[in-house]
Design a protein around this motif. Structure first.
Motif, PDB file in Angstrom:
ATOM      1  N   GLY A 132      15.836  15.901   0.231  1.00  0.00           N
ATOM      2  CA  GLY A 132      14.410  15.583   0.246  1.00  0.00           C
ATOM      3  C   GLY A 132      14.098  14.103   0.168  1.00  0.00           C
ATOM      4  O   GLY A 132      12.960  13.725  -0.127  1.00  0.00           O
ATOM      5  N   LEU A 133      15.082  13.256   0.439  1.00  0.00           N
ATOM      6  CA  LEU A 133      14.851  11.812   0.390  1.00  0.00           C
ATOM      7  C   LEU A 133      14.131  11.318   1.634  1.00  0.00           C
ATOM      8  O   LEU A 133      13.593  10.212   1.648  1.00  0.00           O
ATOM      9  CB  LEU A 133      16.172  11.058   0.209  1.00  0.00           C
ATOM     10  N   ASN A 185       0.838  -1.191   0.000  1.00  0.00           N
ATOM     11  CA  ASN A 185       0.000   0.000   0.000  1.00  0.00           C
ATOM     12  C   ASN A 185       0.879   1.249   0.000  1.00  0.00           C
ATOM     13  O   ASN A 185       1.425   1.639   1.017  1.00  0.00           O
ATOM     14  CB  ASN A 185      -0.919  -0.018   1.225  1.00  0.00           C
ATOM     15  N   ARG A 186       0.985   1.903  -1.159  1.00  0.00           N
ATOM     16  CA  ARG A 186       1.863   3.075  -1.283  1.00  0.00           C
ATOM     17  C   ARG A 186       1.280   4.320  -0.639  1.00  0.00           C
ATOM     18  O   ARG A 186       1.926   5.350  -0.597  1.00  0.00           O
ATOM     19  CB  ARG A 186       2.179   3.333  -2.744  1.00  0.00           C
ATOM     20  N   THR A 187       0.033   4.245  -0.145  1.00  0.00           N
ATOM     21  CA  THR A 187      -0.546   5.411   0.521  1.00  0.00           C
ATOM     22  C   THR A 187      -0.120   5.492   1.982  1.00  0.00           C
ATOM     23  O   THR A 187      -0.265   6.528   2.611  1.00  0.00           O
ATOM     24  CB  THR A 187      -2.088   5.403   0.437  1.00  0.00           C
ATOM     25  N   LEU A 188       0.386   4.395   2.528  1.00  0.00           N
ATOM     26  CA  LEU A 188       0.858   4.404   3.911  1.00  0.00           C
ATOM     27  C   LEU A 188       2.165   5.178   4.009  1.00  0.00           C
ATOM     28  O   LEU A 188       2.987   5.139   3.089  1.00  0.00           O
ATOM     29  CB  LEU A 188       1.085   2.976   4.404  1.00  0.00           C
ATOM     30  N   PRO A 189       2.389   5.878   5.141  1.00  0.00           N
ATOM     31  CA  PRO A 189       3.671   6.566   5.337  1.00  0.00           C
ATOM     32  C   PRO A 189       4.827   5.567   5.281  1.00  0.00           C
ATOM     33  O   PRO A 189       4.694   4.417   5.718  1.00  0.00           O
ATOM     34  CB  PRO A 189       3.550   7.164   6.742  1.00  0.00           C
ATOM     35  N   ARG A 190       5.941   6.015   4.763  1.00  0.00           N
ATOM     36  CA  ARG A 190       7.104   5.150   4.608  1.00  0.00           C
ATOM     37  C   ARG A 190       8.133   5.442   5.679  1.00  0.00           C
ATOM     38  O   ARG A 190       8.515   6.597   5.880  1.00  0.00           O
ATOM     39  CB  ARG A 190       7.709   5.384   3.229  1.00  0.00           C
ATOM     40  N   LEU A 191       8.580   4.378   6.346  1.00  0.00           N
ATOM     41  CA  LEU A 191       9.637   4.470   7.348  1.00  0.00           C
ATOM     42  C   LEU A 191      10.859   3.721   6.836  1.00  0.00           C
ATOM     43  O   LEU A 191      10.731   2.668   6.217  1.00  0.00           O
ATOM     44  CB  LEU A 191       9.209   3.830   8.672  1.00  0.00           C
ATOM     45  N   CYS A 192      12.025   4.243   7.144  1.00  0.00           N
ATOM     46  CA  CYS A 192      13.276   3.574   6.793  1.00  0.00           C
ATOM     47  C   CYS A 192      14.152   3.502   8.041  1.00  0.00           C
ATOM     48  O   CYS A 192      14.442   4.532   8.662  1.00  0.00           O
ATOM     49  CB  CYS A 192      13.997   4.340   5.683  1.00  0.00           C
ATOM     50  N   ILE A 193      14.544   2.302   8.396  1.00  0.00           N
ATOM     51  CA  ILE A 193      15.431   2.074   9.538  1.00  0.00           C
ATOM     52  C   ILE A 193      16.849   1.917   8.993  1.00  0.00           C
ATOM     53  O   ILE A 193      17.079   1.091   8.103  1.00  0.00           O
ATOM     54  CB  ILE A 193      15.017   0.806  10.310  1.00  0.00           C
ATOM     55  N   VAL A 194      17.773   2.712   9.522  1.00  0.00           N
ATOM     56  CA  VAL A 194      19.179   2.639   9.109  1.00  0.00           C
ATOM     57  C   VAL A 194      19.973   2.258  10.355  1.00  0.00           C
ATOM     58  O   VAL A 194      20.253   3.097  11.210  1.00  0.00           O
ATOM     59  CB  VAL A 194      19.669   3.978   8.508  1.00  0.00           C
ATOM     60  N   GLU A 195      20.296   0.973  10.458  1.00  0.00           N
ATOM     61  CA  GLU A 195      20.907   0.408  11.672  1.00  0.00           C
ATOM     62  C   GLU A 195      21.824  -0.728  11.265  1.00  0.00           C
ATOM     63  O   GLU A 195      21.395  -1.659  10.571  1.00  0.00           O
ATOM     64  CB  GLU A 195      19.792  -0.098  12.601  1.00  0.00           C
ATOM     65  N   ASP A 196      23.093  -0.669  11.688  1.00  0.00           N
ATOM     66  CA  ASP A 196      24.033  -1.714  11.294  1.00  0.00           C
ATOM     67  C   ASP A 196      23.948  -2.966  12.165  1.00  0.00           C
ATOM     68  O   ASP A 196      24.343  -4.044  11.723  1.00  0.00           O
ATOM     69  CB  ASP A 196      25.470  -1.174  11.276  1.00  0.00           C
ATOM     70  N   GLU A 197      23.425  -2.862  13.371  1.00  0.00           N
ATOM     71  CA  GLU A 197      23.308  -4.042  14.235  1.00  0.00           C
ATOM     72  C   GLU A 197      22.066  -4.835  13.833  1.00  0.00           C
ATOM     73  O   GLU A 197      20.938  -4.373  13.994  1.00  0.00           O
ATOM     74  CB  GLU A 197      23.224  -3.632  15.699  1.00  0.00           C
ATOM     75  N   ASP A 238      12.456   5.473  -3.670  1.00  0.00           N
ATOM     76  CA  ASP A 238      11.206   5.588  -2.904  1.00  0.00           C
ATOM     77  C   ASP A 238      11.494   6.352  -1.614  1.00  0.00           C
ATOM     78  O   ASP A 238      11.855   5.756  -0.601  1.00  0.00           O
ATOM     79  CB  ASP A 238      10.662   4.182  -2.603  1.00  0.00           C
ATOM     80  N   PRO A 239      11.361   7.684  -1.625  1.00  0.00           N
ATOM     81  CA  PRO A 239      11.664   8.499  -0.438  1.00  0.00           C
ATOM     82  C   PRO A 239      10.821   8.100   0.779  1.00  0.00           C
ATOM     83  O   PRO A 239       9.762   7.486   0.637  1.00  0.00           O
ATOM     84  CB  PRO A 239      11.323   9.920  -0.895  1.00  0.00           C
ATOM     85  N   ALA A 240      11.307   8.464   1.954  1.00  0.00           N
ATOM     86  CA  ALA A 240      10.646   8.098   3.215  1.00  0.00           C
ATOM     87  C   ALA A 240      10.078   9.334   3.900  1.00  0.00           C
ATOM     88  O   ALA A 240      10.551  10.452   3.700  1.00  0.00           O
ATOM     89  CB  ALA A 240      11.635   7.406   4.151  1.00  0.00           C
ATOM     90  N   ASP A 241       9.073   9.083   4.711  1.00  0.00           N
ATOM     91  CA  ASP A 241       8.514  10.139   5.554  1.00  0.00           C
ATOM     92  C   ASP A 241       9.359  10.309   6.813  1.00  0.00           C
ATOM     93  O   ASP A 241       9.606  11.428   7.247  1.00  0.00           O
ATOM     94  CB  ASP A 241       7.069   9.792   5.924  1.00  0.00           C
ATOM     95  N   VAL A 242       9.797   9.188   7.397  1.00  0.00           N
ATOM     96  CA  VAL A 242      10.617   9.224   8.606  1.00  0.00           C
ATOM     97  C   VAL A 242      11.709   8.165   8.492  1.00  0.00           C
ATOM     98  O   VAL A 242      11.441   7.024   8.123  1.00  0.00           O
ATOM     99  CB  VAL A 242       9.782   8.947   9.881  1.00  0.00           C
ATOM    100  N   CYS A 243      12.942   8.563   8.827  1.00  0.00           N
ATOM    101  CA  CYS A 243      14.057   7.620   8.918  1.00  0.00           C
ATOM    102  C   CYS A 243      14.471   7.517  10.384  1.00  0.00           C
ATOM    103  O   CYS A 243      14.526   8.525  11.092  1.00  0.00           O
ATOM    104  CB  CYS A 243      15.248   8.087   8.091  1.00  0.00           C
ATOM    105  N   ILE A 244      14.766   6.306  10.820  1.00  0.00           N
ATOM    106  CA  ILE A 244      15.254   6.044  12.178  1.00  0.00           C
ATOM    107  C   ILE A 244      16.708   5.628  11.999  1.00  0.00           C
ATOM    108  O   ILE A 244      16.994   4.593  11.384  1.00  0.00           O
ATOM    109  CB  ILE A 244      14.433   4.931  12.849  1.00  0.00           C
TER     110      ILE A 244
END
Length: 129
Positions: free
Chosen positions: A76-77, A2-14, A49-55
């Motif tokens: 703006g990614l 569902n592309r209408t849902l906000p996109r989250l991206c987790i950037v974590e090496d562990e 595919d840009p994200a709304d929030v990155c962690i």
């Protein structure tokens, strides 16, 4: 997907932490969640595919988390970034304030995942600080 849902991206090496965050946030069915282990891979993915929030963890191999955050926000990614780190480097955190990261956006490990979830919801609803 569902592309209408906000996109989250987790950037974590562990891997363990990355998997825990991914599974926890994916359980809510209110986001599209992806996770990668480096800033370089995250930028490559976000270009498609840009994200709304990155962690973002600050200590990453190669590109560090602060460099990733500055780059993702400037291009703006990603609209907003949360810091999830075991290091409280005040100088670095002060530097991130200049690109919009507030004290409410910083979570020191270990933290309760419900706190991160609440902040994500605040950001997505437009409540910044």
């Amino acid at each position: 997907m569902n592309r209408t849902l906000p996109r989250l991206c987790i950037v974590e090496d562990e891997e363990r932490i990355r998997a825990q965050l991914l599974l926890f946030l994916d359980d809510y069915d209110e986001f599209r969640v992806t996770a990668v282990e480096s800033g370089e891979k995250a930028l490559e993915m976000l270009r498609r595919d840009p994200a709304d929030v990155c962690i973002v963890d600050l200590r990453l191999p190669g590109m560090n988390g602060a460099t990733f955050i500055r780059s993702a926000l400037k291009t703006g990614l990603c609209r907003r970034c949360l810091v999830h780190t075991g290091t409280a480097d005040r100088v670095l955190l002060d530097e991130l304030r200049s690109v919009g990261v507030s004290d409410r956006d910083v979570f020191l490990k270990p933290t309760k995942m419900n706190r991160i979830l609440a902040r994500i919801r605040d950001l997505l609803s437009g409540e910044n600080d």
